[in-house]
Design a protein around this motif. Sequence first.
Motif, PDB file in Angstrom:
ATOM      1  N   UNK A 333       1.100  -1.331   0.243  1.00 59.83           N
ATOM      2  CA  UNK A 333       0.058   0.437  -0.229  1.00 59.83           C
ATOM      3  C   UNK A 333       0.919   1.840  -0.201  1.00 59.83           C
ATOM      4  N   UNK A 334       2.310   1.081  -0.170  1.00 61.50           N
ATOM      5  CA  UNK A 334       2.918   2.578   0.016  1.00 61.50           C
ATOM      6  C   UNK A 334       4.087   2.507  -1.328  1.00 61.50           C
ATOM      7  N   UNK A 335       3.856   1.134  -1.265  1.00 56.89           N
ATOM      8  CA  UNK A 335       5.336   1.072  -3.172  1.00 56.89           C
ATOM      9  C   UNK A 335       3.775   0.661  -4.036  1.00 56.89           C
ATOM     10  N   UNK A 336       3.832  -0.337  -3.725  1.00 53.41           N
ATOM     11  CA  UNK A 336       3.620  -1.144  -4.880  1.00 53.41           C
ATOM     12  C   UNK A 336       2.262  -1.999  -5.338  1.00 53.41           C
ATOM     13  N   UNK A 337       1.456  -0.534  -4.914  1.00 50.82           N
ATOM     14  CA  UNK A 337      -0.226  -1.055  -5.155  1.00 50.82           C
ATOM     15  C   UNK A 337      -0.394  -1.157  -6.516  1.00 50.82           C
ATOM     16  N   UNK A 338       0.596  -1.286  -7.184  1.00 52.31           N
ATOM     17  CA  UNK A 338       0.033  -1.935  -8.641  1.00 52.31           C
ATOM     18  C   UNK A 338      -0.116  -3.552  -8.519  1.00 52.31           C
ATOM     19  N   UNK A 339       0.244  -4.018  -7.986  1.00 55.47           N
ATOM     20  CA  UNK A 339       0.450  -5.468  -7.771  1.00 55.47           C
ATOM     21  C   UNK A 339      -1.204  -5.842  -7.150  1.00 55.47           C
ATOM     22  N   UNK A 340      -1.893  -5.329  -7.138  1.00 57.16           N
ATOM     23  CA  UNK A 340      -3.178  -5.721  -6.569  1.00 57.16           C
ATOM     24  C   UNK A 340      -4.123  -5.607  -7.595  1.00 57.16           C
ATOM     25  N   UNK A 341      -4.893  -6.787  -7.747  1.00 55.63           N
ATOM     26  CA  UNK A 341      -6.167  -7.337  -8.849  1.00 55.63           C
ATOM     27  C   UNK A 341      -6.667  -5.759  -8.900  1.00 55.63           C
ATOM     28  N   UNK A 342      -7.009  -5.544 -10.343  1.00 60.59           N
ATOM     29  CA  UNK A 342      -7.589  -4.163 -10.560  1.00 60.59           C
ATOM     30  C   UNK A 342      -9.043  -4.779  -9.636  1.00 60.59           C
ATOM     31  N   UNK A 343      -9.943  -5.820  -9.696  1.00 63.68           N
ATOM     32  CA  UNK A 343     -11.110  -5.907  -9.103  1.00 63.68           C
ATOM     33  C   UNK A 343     -10.971  -5.787  -7.567  1.00 63.68           C
ATOM     34  N   UNK A 344      -9.609  -5.600  -6.851  1.00 64.30           N
ATOM     35  CA  UNK A 344      -8.998  -5.355  -5.342  1.00 64.30           C
ATOM     36  C   UNK A 344      -8.957  -4.296  -5.318  1.00 64.30           C
ATOM     37  N   UNK A 345      -8.202  -3.467  -6.422  1.00 65.70           N
ATOM     38  CA  UNK A 345      -7.982  -1.942  -5.637  1.00 65.70           C
ATOM     39  C   UNK A 345      -8.796  -1.376  -5.335  1.00 65.70           C
ATOM     40  N   UNK A 346      -9.865  -1.033  -5.933  1.00 65.80           N
ATOM     41  CA  UNK A 346     -10.563   0.205  -4.676  1.00 65.80           C
ATOM     42  C   UNK A 346     -11.093   0.277  -3.900  1.00 65.80           C
ATOM     43  N   UNK A 347     -11.219  -1.294  -4.012  1.00 64.99           N
ATOM     44  CA  UNK A 347     -11.705  -1.975  -2.494  1.00 64.99           C
ATOM     45  C   UNK A 347     -10.866  -1.836  -0.943  1.00 64.99           C
ATOM     46  N   UNK A 348      -9.392  -1.809  -1.718  1.00 65.22           N
ATOM     47  CA  UNK A 348      -8.603  -1.423  -0.656  1.00 65.22           C
ATOM     48  C   UNK A 348      -8.740  -0.146  -0.593  1.00 65.22           C
ATOM     49  N   UNK A 349      -8.349   0.925  -1.872  1.00 69.51           N
ATOM     50  CA  UNK A 349      -8.338   1.847  -1.039  1.00 69.51           C
ATOM     51  C   UNK A 349      -9.511   2.554  -0.706  1.00 69.51           C
ATOM     52  N   UNK A 350     -10.490   2.392  -0.749  1.00 71.13           N
ATOM     53  CA  UNK A 350     -11.315   2.999  -0.069  1.00 71.13           C
ATOM     54  C   UNK A 350     -11.711   2.844   1.509  1.00 71.13           C
ATOM     55  N   UNK A 351     -11.088   1.092   1.465  1.00 73.92           N
ATOM     56  CA  UNK A 351     -10.360   1.362   3.232  1.00 73.92           C
ATOM     57  C   UNK A 351      -9.956   2.111   3.401  1.00 73.92           C
ATOM     58  N   UNK A 352      -8.414   2.425   3.044  1.00 76.24           N
ATOM     59  CA  UNK A 352      -7.759   3.346   2.905  1.00 76.24           C
ATOM     60  C   UNK A 352      -7.609   4.638   3.333  1.00 76.24           C
ATOM     61  N   UNK A 353      -8.949   4.493   2.497  1.00 76.61           N
ATOM     62  CA  UNK A 353      -8.557   6.498   2.104  1.00 76.61           C
ATOM     63  C   UNK A 353      -9.044   6.981   2.563  1.00 76.61           C
ATOM     64  N   UNK A 354      -9.392   6.928   3.787  1.00 75.57           N
ATOM     65  CA  UNK A 354      -9.202   7.971   5.318  1.00 75.57           C
ATOM     66  C   UNK A 354      -8.822   7.978   7.040  1.00 75.57           C
ATOM     67  N   UNK A 355      -6.986   6.891   6.732  1.00 83.32           N
ATOM     68  CA  UNK A 355      -6.844   6.700   7.340  1.00 83.32           C
ATOM     69  C   UNK A 355      -5.304   7.935   7.737  1.00 83.32           C
ATOM     70  N   UNK A 356      -5.599   8.402   8.598  1.00 84.40           N
ATOM     71  CA  UNK A 356      -4.318   9.547   8.715  1.00 84.40           C
ATOM     72  C   UNK A 356      -3.121   9.925   8.546  1.00 84.40           C
ATOM     73  N   UNK A 357      -3.232   8.188   9.384  1.00 83.17           N
ATOM     74  CA  UNK A 357      -1.214   7.496   9.181  1.00 83.17           C
ATOM     75  C   UNK A 357      -0.991   6.530   8.573  1.00 83.17           C
ATOM     76  N   UNK A 358       0.655   6.353   8.160  1.00 89.15           N
ATOM     77  CA  UNK A 358       0.780   5.687   7.156  1.00 89.15           C
ATOM     78  C   UNK A 358       0.858   4.841   7.941  1.00 89.15           C
ATOM     79  N   UNK A 359       1.406   3.876   6.376  1.00 93.24           N
ATOM     80  CA  UNK A 359       0.457   2.171   7.106  1.00 93.24           C
ATOM     81  C   UNK A 359       1.912   1.345   8.569  1.00 93.24           C
ATOM     82  N   UNK A 360       2.732   2.013   8.292  1.00 93.17           N
ATOM     83  CA  UNK A 360       3.790   1.817   8.761  1.00 93.17           C
ATOM     84  C   UNK A 360       3.203   1.843  10.417  1.00 93.17           C
TER      85      UNK A 360
END
Lengths: 521, 373
Positions: A333-360
């Motif tokens: 999620x912080x470097x290589x999100x292009x490996x996520x399949x297309x069907x999944x990426x919007x789902x993941x993106x929407x769950x991450x959208x409003x998280x206020x701090x970095x994934x680490x």
Amino acid sequence: MTFFKKPKKLIQEKEAPIQQDSPQEDNSKDNESVTVQKLSLDEMLTKVKEPFSATEDLLTHEIELPSDKSRIALLYIESIVDKQLVQSMILNPLFVTDKEINFASFKQMASIDLKKHTEIKQVQELLLQSNTLIFTEDTSCFYAMSTPVKTQRDITEPDNETIIRGAHEGFIENLSMNLALVRKRLKTPRLTVKYLQVGKETHTTIALLYVDNICDPEHVKEVDKRIKSIEADAVYTPGNIEESIEDKPFSFFPQMLSTERPDRVAANLMEGRVALIYDTSPTAHVMPVNFFSFYQSVDDYNKRWHIGSFFRFVRIMGFFIAMGLPAVYIAIVSFHFEVIPFGLILLIKSSLEDIPYPPLFEALLMELTIELIREASIRLPTRIGSTIAIVGGLVIGDAVVKAGLVSNLMIIVVAITAIAAYIVPSNEMSAAVRILRFPFMVAAATLGFLGIVFGFLILIFHLCRLYTFGSPYFAPIAPLNLADLKDAFIRAPFWKQNTRPKDVTAQKVDNANHTRKWDKS
Amino acid sequence: MKKILTVLPVLLLLTGCWDQAMLNQTKLITAGGFDYTKDGKVLTTAAVPQSVAAEAGKGNIVNQIFSASGNTARQSRLRLDRRVAERLDASKNQIILFGEDAAKKDIYQLLDVFYRDPKSALNAKLAVAKGKASDVISTRFEEPKMSSGVGEYLRDSIISAEESATVPKENIQTVCPVMFDPGQDFALPYLEPLKKTVSIRGVALFHEHKMVGTIREPLSVTYTMLTGEKHTIAMNTTKKIFKNKKPELMNYVTIKVKKNKRSFDVDVTPEGKVSAEIKLKMKVIVTEYPSDNLGTPGEVENVEKRLSKKLTKDAQKVIVKLQKMNSDPFGVGRHVMAYHYPVWEKLNWKEVYPKIDFKASIDVDVIGHGIIE
């Protein structure tokens, strides 16, 4: 490099003085025993009691024998002696018999436990080992009878190593019982027990077990040497011994297999390994072990071999998941999100959208929370434990997501990781894996997949370089031994496991498992 | 040791985020379109889906359409980026559309940027839109309200057309080597935007980097068959094999190709005359035959004969069209180049190809007729 060498030097320096000291000590004590022989019984008793200062549980019973009016004295430490035993084994035979009896005839009819000693320096040790000492007017010698108080608990299955099928016996805090549990399984005259004592004040007894005609004598020598070199006032737990004799004290990985299962110890002994069993502790240590020993469970051998193999494989996968999954998530999620399949990426993106701090930070937060929950649930009594489940499961799992502090996906990742870490049958290895995940997470957050690759490289370097008691730790992968993979990644059927692992350098490699001969005719 | 211990944390703290690409700080392009403006500038249009509700699975996707123009494709992208909050990222791009005018100019000039970027989505579909690509992308289609946006909708439309063999399977990567091959050309799906849907109308044929014409829908299936596509999930085609049955629909038969075997021969005479022939042997299932009575003896043979004749005629039509357009998607030139290089060197293929003797024949073998006779 230099960091690892220093402690070794220290040990070598320390070893030398011990050897110089010990003969001197012996001499002084010998002189003492010579002078003692001339003492009277009373003088003798005062002399013997002297080192025990003012302890009030050291009791003396003076008795005048009815037959020849000679005096004898019983000496024992009340707290560790079974008084019933003293009564029935010593006093009763002396008094409650029809015949007139004197001490000489008592000696003859007394049980096998009565031993004659002449060295007064042994008094302390014998007393502390729950013996009752009998002094007679002839002070040149004394008698000792083992009268230990029976305070052992029942033999139960160890909570930390439960299995579904197989023996439900576990070691307890009593050395002789533990040895009995092993001997019960290995009825061979070649099973050798060697007692060692550690701790100047604690006198902890350690039993060194090995099967004489299978085990590599070098291993026995090495373990023996290392334990004898321990110089400490007190040794409290097996952990103390483990840390004193392991090869690489700075490694995260456990270098001895600690187990509370006698069947596991017995099986490892027959593979040519050495075991240490400690008095007052249910934990036994097996060495030398390799990485895959920690992933073997007694359960594997009681299942059908395909199923056993499958679960072995699942456990090895668990190792990678527990170590790498949060790191891979962070890297993705912080470097290589292009490996996520297309069907999944919007789902993941929407769950991450409003998280206020970095994934680490998100991952560290949740991993630490899981560790907090784990630690709390160990300490709490079971009745309060359910509170932790509610607080941990509901509040943290659900509310944290709803509050928008952590993404849904992070919760899933952390949960899978936690489960994967606890899949390891060995608690020590599980802890090692849990700790290692943090450097991996940091590496992933700084360099992405590249960081994870670096992490695994360093890890593999370390594992390949690690030797325990002269055996390669990462065997059978490095050095590669194809035949030994049959009990590493998979669990081959019993009739295929007819060689002992190479890395333990057993005297007999063939273990004569030819169990399906009937099938060949 | 001390040095290492101090250097390590410093290194970790100093790395910063120079190459990070945070998923939640990017806008993903799912569809991109290229057109030329009147003054010759590149107009890039991008569809960016933005999920509205946080609840996963129920997320309502709203498409945002952005467009910007620039002297080159990259410049227009960079300008686009400036109009959008967060960073634009094309690594999950699903489709690239070319306006018909842009396609007729040169598509490589526009695609160049995708071949240079290691993160670009090489499996994105390519298509040519009738009219302007920007119009197609900014259409408010009926379907995508449910799914995740224009990009996915257009990609799925093309995939379903591929499955029915209306268009050949192509993406950015597969097109690349062919584009630079002087002996072979390619074809891309040709879309036509309707009011609230999009229709795949056939294939757009290319010569080198330029679009040179189209083959419309029923014939484009024959084109796909001629490329040697073994079989797709639903390689269906309906053909009129009778002339005067009443009502009109009695004249038709629909077949589904189960197996398609192609033999492709290119001959060069010693004088340097090139001739080519494609022979297809197809095993088909009759999926619709309103005239019925396939059970009567000779009927199946009759259908086979008529179908073969009709399909051969169609194939010939396709080839004539291709030769007229001077597009060589079957790679006749490649064969000549590979097996007769001295001849190839002397030929000016662009001029020779439209005049070569190019034949095609299709032989149909009916192997099934559904669960009724």
